[in-house]
Design an enzyme around this catalytic site. Structure first.
Site, PDB file in Angstrom:
ATOM      1  NE  ARG A 139       5.964  12.303   1.595  1.00  0.00           N
ATOM      2  CZ  ARG A 139       4.707  11.736   1.988  1.00  0.00           C
ATOM      3  NH1 ARG A 139       4.353  11.442   2.983  1.00  0.00           N
ATOM      4  NH2 ARG A 139       3.898  11.611   0.721  1.00  0.00           N
TER       5      ARG A 139
ATOM      6  CB  CYS B 267       0.527  10.039   4.322  1.00  0.00           C
ATOM      7  SG  CYS B 267       1.021  11.618   3.429  1.00  0.00           S
TER       8      CYS B 267
END
Ligand code: BEZ
Length: 239
Positions: free
Chosen positions: A139, A56
């Site tokens: 995601r 991330c």
């Protein structure tokens, strides 16, 4: 392989062509009313699993680096994870102060990052996929157009960092399709030939196969034409 039935609540995922689900949220840039605050702009609404995680972090550095490029194409970025506001703020400060990735450093994330401890927004957008994780968003990338319509969706699992060239390519391809009433073939990038919509009558099919200086037809249903990169960007960047 044994198949076991899951009792997880199944949440609807917005589909391509749907009106983007509405929500109000607290973000690192203040409160937002979505998508009303963004009418007239494209929005990339994306989720990530958690703050203070390496994949991330690499994604946020990359998105922060590219933010101006997306903004120039009339597109705003909005991030989300199932974390609280103070975690978001601390993580973004750490990214700016300490983390370098692929030669990018001191990156300031200026776009809003939604706090979603309640998972209300993540569930509305199908970002929680319980067989991948019950507590973290996958995601997801939602492309929402200036009229608040979902135009494209990409989902990646937790372990796989996204390809930001592809996200930008998809945005420009959809803007090109809208502006020039064309479609874009496999692996298209600005400057490549575009696809002209198939002939709708026998007459047009015949015409296309005979003479048309602008079109190159491999067959009556497969015609392309040139579209210069400058023409694409002159149109898109003027918005
Ligand atoms: C990461 O961003 O590094 C990550 C987050 C959740 C699961 C796996 C990796």
């Amino acid at each position: 392989m044994e198949i076991t039935e899951t009792k997880e609540q199944i949440t609807a995922i917005p589909r391509i062509g749907d009106v983007a689900p509405t929500f109000e949220a607290v973000t690192t840039q203040g409160n937002i009313n979505f998508p009303a605050d963004y009418v007239g702009k494209w929005v990339i609404l994306f989720s990530h699993p958690a703050d203070f995680t390496p994949v991330c972090t690499s994604e946020f550095i990359t998105f922060a680096h590219l933010e101006e490029k997306f903004n120039k194409a009339n597109c705003q970025l909005v991030g989300l994870s199932i974390d609280g506001l103070y975690s978001h703020i601390a993580w973004l400060r750490t990214i700016k102060d300490k983390i370098e990735f692929n030669g990018m450093k001191n990156m300031e994330v200026k776009f809003p990052l939604i706090e979603d401890i309640s998972m209300e927004v993540a569930k509305k957008y199908g970002m929680v996929q319980p067989n991948e994780s019950k507590t973290q968003a996958v995601r997801a990338v939602f492309f929402i157009d200036p009229n608040g319509i979902v135009r494209a969706i990409i989902y990646y699992p937790l372990s796989l960092g996204r390809n930001f060239d592809e996200i930008y390519r998809a945005l420009i391809a959809m803007q090109t399709a809208d502006a020039f009433k064309v479609a874009t073939p496999a692996d298209w990038n600005p400057g490549d030939d575009v696809i002209v919509s198939p002939a709708g009558t026998c007459g047009v099919a015949e015409e296309r196969m005979n003479s048309n200086d602008e079109l190159e037809c491999k067959d009556w249903f497969f015609c392309t034409k040139k579209l210069e990169k400058d023409t694409v960007f002159d149109e898109i960047l003027k918005k």
